[in-house]
Design a protein around this motif. Structure first.
Motif, mmCIF file in Angstrom:
data_model
loop_
_atom_site.group_PDB
_atom_site.id
_atom_site.type_symbol
_atom_site.label_atom_id
_atom_site.label_comp_id
_atom_site.label_asym_id
_atom_site.label_seq_id
_atom_site.Cartn_x
_atom_site.Cartn_y
_atom_site.Cartn_z
ATOM 1 N N VAL A 164 33.752 27.882 42.710
ATOM 2 C CA VAL A 164 32.672 28.205 43.644
ATOM 3 C C VAL A 164 31.489 28.719 42.829
ATOM 4 C CG1 VAL A 164 31.994 29.567 45.648
ATOM 5 C CG2 VAL A 164 34.363 28.763 45.425
ATOM 6 N N ALA A 165 30.339 28.105 43.008
ATOM 7 C CA ALA A 165 29.192 28.375 42.140
ATOM 8 C C ALA A 165 28.604 29.763 42.352
ATOM 9 C CB ALA A 165 28.109 27.325 42.372
ATOM 10 N N ALA A 166 28.251 30.400 41.229
ATOM 11 C CA ALA A 166 27.442 31.621 41.211
ATOM 12 C C ALA A 166 27.874 32.657 42.246
ATOM 13 C CB ALA A 166 25.966 31.268 41.405
ATOM 14 N N THR A 167 29.132 33.049 42.193
ATOM 15 C CA THR A 167 29.634 34.066 43.117
ATOM 16 C C THR A 167 30.649 34.935 42.392
ATOM 17 O OG1 THR A 167 30.427 34.398 45.387
ATOM 18 C CG2 THR A 167 31.628 32.810 44.043
ATOM 19 N N ASP A 168 30.808 36.165 42.867
ATOM 20 C CA ASP A 168 31.780 37.063 42.260
ATOM 21 C C ASP A 168 32.758 37.626 43.267
ATOM 22 O OD1 ASP A 168 31.191 37.777 39.169
ATOM 23 O OD2 ASP A 168 29.375 37.129 40.182
ATOM 24 N N ALA A 169 32.770 37.041 44.452
ATOM 25 C CA ALA A 169 33.790 37.374 45.448
ATOM 26 C C ALA A 169 33.936 36.195 46.390
ATOM 27 C CB ALA A 169 33.428 38.625 46.232
ATOM 28 N N ILE A 170 35.171 35.898 46.757
ATOM 29 C CA ILE A 170 35.439 34.842 47.724
ATOM 30 C C ILE A 170 36.336 35.404 48.814
ATOM 31 C CG2 ILE A 170 34.983 32.723 46.457
ATOM 32 C CD1 ILE A 170 37.768 32.738 45.355
ATOM 33 N N VAL A 171 36.066 34.970 50.044
ATOM 34 C CA VAL A 171 36.757 35.465 51.234
ATOM 35 C C VAL A 171 37.236 34.259 52.032
ATOM 36 C CG1 VAL A 171 36.550 36.862 53.325
ATOM 37 C CG2 VAL A 171 35.202 37.453 51.299
ATOM 38 N N THR A 172 38.400 34.368 52.652
ATOM 39 C CA THR A 172 38.874 33.278 53.503
ATOM 40 C C THR A 172 39.745 33.787 54.641
ATOM 41 O OG1 THR A 172 39.800 31.033 53.455
ATOM 42 C CG2 THR A 172 41.048 32.730 52.296
ATOM 43 N N THR A 173 39.790 32.973 55.689
ATOM 44 C CA THR A 173 40.758 33.160 56.779
ATOM 45 C C THR A 173 41.726 31.980 56.808
ATOM 46 O OG1 THR A 173 39.267 32.066 58.357
ATOM 47 C CG2 THR A 173 39.129 34.471 58.199
ATOM 48 N N ALA A 174 41.595 31.083 55.847
ATOM 49 C CA ALA A 174 42.430 29.887 55.799
ATOM 50 C C ALA A 174 43.755 30.174 55.097
ATOM 51 C CB ALA A 174 41.697 28.762 55.070
ATOM 52 N N GLU A 175 44.823 29.665 55.652
ATOM 53 C CA GLU A 175 46.136 29.851 55.044
ATOM 54 C C GLU A 175 46.309 28.939 53.832
ATOM 55 O OE1 GLU A 175 48.923 29.133 58.148
ATOM 56 O OE2 GLU A 175 48.431 30.971 59.229
ATOM 57 N N ASN A 176 47.089 29.438 52.869
ATOM 58 C CA ASN A 176 47.487 28.665 51.689
ATOM 59 C C ASN A 176 46.330 28.283 50.774
ATOM 60 O OD1 ASN A 176 50.311 28.634 52.369
ATOM 61 N ND2 ASN A 176 49.777 27.179 53.986
ATOM 62 N N LEU A 177 45.239 29.016 50.843
ATOM 63 C CA LEU A 177 44.190 28.937 49.829
ATOM 64 C C LEU A 177 44.370 30.146 48.930
ATOM 65 C CD1 LEU A 177 40.749 27.954 51.439
ATOM 66 C CD2 LEU A 177 42.235 26.570 49.986
ATOM 67 N N ALA A 178 44.670 29.928 47.672
ATOM 68 C CA ALA A 178 44.929 31.022 46.739
ATOM 69 C C ALA A 178 43.628 31.396 46.037
ATOM 70 C CB ALA A 178 45.993 30.612 45.729
ATOM 71 N N LEU A 179 43.042 32.512 46.439
ATOM 72 C CA LEU A 179 41.779 32.968 45.869
ATOM 73 C C LEU A 179 42.052 33.642 44.527
ATOM 74 C CD1 LEU A 179 40.154 34.526 49.064
ATOM 75 C CD2 LEU A 179 40.275 32.117 48.358
ATOM 76 N N CYS A 180 41.292 33.256 43.506
ATOM 77 C CA CYS A 180 41.560 33.721 42.140
ATOM 78 C C CYS A 180 40.351 34.428 41.538
ATOM 79 C CB CYS A 180 41.932 32.548 41.237
ATOM 80 S SG CYS A 180 43.319 31.565 41.819
ATOM 81 N N VAL A 197 41.571 28.563 44.237
ATOM 82 C CA VAL A 197 40.115 28.547 44.353
ATOM 83 C C VAL A 197 39.568 29.513 43.302
ATOM 84 C CG1 VAL A 197 38.114 28.924 45.821
ATOM 85 C CG2 VAL A 197 40.251 28.073 46.827
ATOM 86 N N TRP A 198 38.813 28.960 42.349
ATOM 87 C CA TRP A 198 38.252 29.743 41.252
ATOM 88 C C TRP A 198 36.775 30.001 41.500
ATOM 89 C CZ3 TRP A 198 42.095 31.155 37.946
ATOM 90 C CH2 TRP A 198 43.251 30.383 37.942
ATOM 91 N N MET A 199 36.187 30.903 40.724
ATOM 92 C CA MET A 199 34.768 31.236 40.867
ATOM 93 C C MET A 199 34.019 31.038 39.553
ATOM 94 S SD MET A 199 34.891 34.851 42.979
ATOM 95 C CE MET A 199 36.356 35.584 42.214
ATOM 96 N N GLU A 200 32.734 30.712 39.667
ATOM 97 C CA GLU A 200 31.832 30.774 38.525
ATOM 98 C C GLU A 200 31.285 32.202 38.486
ATOM 99 O OE1 GLU A 200 27.714 28.781 36.757
ATOM 100 O OE2 GLU A 200 28.095 28.826 38.919
ATOM 101 N N GLN A 201 31.992 33.079 37.837
ATOM 102 C CA GLN A 201 31.681 34.508 37.883
ATOM 103 C C GLN A 201 30.500 34.825 36.968
ATOM 104 O OE1 GLN A 201 36.464 35.423 38.494
ATOM 105 N NE2 GLN A 201 35.385 36.337 36.780
ATOM 106 N N LEU A 202 29.448 35.427 37.566
ATOM 107 C CA LEU A 202 28.222 35.699 36.818
ATOM 108 C C LEU A 202 27.782 37.155 36.922
ATOM 109 C CD1 LEU A 202 26.192 32.494 37.813
ATOM 110 C CD2 LEU A 202 27.507 32.890 35.718
ATOM 111 N N HIS A 203 28.691 38.049 37.316
ATOM 112 C CA HIS A 203 28.368 39.476 37.471
ATOM 113 C C HIS A 203 27.303 39.700 38.542
ATOM 114 C CE1 HIS A 203 30.830 40.761 34.034
ATOM 115 N NE2 HIS A 203 30.404 39.652 33.442
ATOM 116 N N THR A 204 27.359 38.894 39.596
ATOM 117 C CA THR A 204 26.444 39.058 40.717
ATOM 118 C C THR A 204 27.076 39.982 41.757
ATOM 119 O OG1 THR A 204 27.385 37.248 42.034
ATOM 120 C CG2 THR A 204 25.745 36.651 40.356
#
Length: 235
Positions: free
Chosen positions: A74-90, A53-60
């Motif tokens: 993921v649009a216009a975000t600079d941090a992603i959070v999950t409780t789901a297994e096997n989602l690799a946050l990048c 899971v990648w982000m559209e990083q905009l220094h927000t």
């Protein structure tokens, strides 16, 4: 390189360097090369590219909770959070601080893009607060800060250093040349501790001077390394 065995580990955290190749699709590199680099990283980690899971990083200072695979960043975000297994946050960086956060007991993880602007505006604080809403506890959160621009190399105007220090205490410093500088990692460590997060590890590498990492300040046009974190489903 063999795939990583995650069977008995509830959380995995990984940082890449230049040797892994450019992992960003927005810096003008050949798209097929980027896809090949991402595939190779997935193979090493024992994952599939679609799990990233990648982000559209905009220094927000925006934080987004995700619970499933994403076809696009993921649009216009600079941090992603999950409780789901096997989602690799990048998180992609080339001098900014990649911050990986995990509460293995509550099964909550996060990846944060903490550049000077985002860190100054509270992106890490906002992420911790979002994790707490999902059941994490400050004392159970482990924070891993990756390779980034070091204060001894990160020269900025005095007014900028003062402004960042006002919002992120502990970040103002002096470079090895004796000029005003900013150490975002140092400020973030102090901020995390103020939030009750005390399990903190910070990689010491200075991306500006260490050529085994991509550096925007050193090279201007350059690739991006990544921080990756995921819940494995292990014990």
């Amino acid at each position: 390189m063999p795939a990583i065995d995650t069977t008995d580990c509830p959380v995995r955290m990984v940082f890449t360097g230049r040797a892994a190749g450019n992992l960003a699709s927005h810096v003008g590199d050949d798209p097929f090369t980027v896809l090949a680099n991402r595939q190779r990283l997935a193979d090493v980690l024992g994952l599939k590219p679609e799990q990233f899971v990648w982000m559209e990083q905009l220094h927000t200072n925006t934080v987004t909770v995700v619970d499933k695979q994403q076809d696009a960043p993921v649009a216009a975000t600079d941090a992603i959070v999950t409780t789901a297994e096997n989602l690799a946050l990048c998180v992609l960086v080339a001098d900014c601080v990649p911050v990986l956060l995990a509460d293995p007991h509550a099964k909550v993880v996060a990846a944060v893009h903490a550049g000077r602007i985002g860190a100054r505006n509270g992106i890490v604080k906002n992420t911790v607060e979002e994790m707490l809403k999902l059941g994490a506890r400050p004392g159970s959160i482990h924070a891993l800060l990756g390779p980034a621009a070091a204060g001894e190399s990160y020269e900025v105007p005095r007014e900028m250093a003062d402004d960042v220090e006002k919002h992120l205490p502990g970040s103002k410093t002096r470079t090895k040349k004796g000029t005003p500088g900013v150490d975002v990692r140092a400020g973030l460590v102090r901020q995390l501790m103020s939030l009750g997060v005390t399990q903190i590890d910070a990689h010491p590498a200075d991306t500006i001077t260490d050529e085994t990492f991509f550096s925007y300040r050193r090279e201007k046009e350059t690739g991006r390394q990544a921080g990756v974190i995921w819940l494995t489903g292990g014990k």
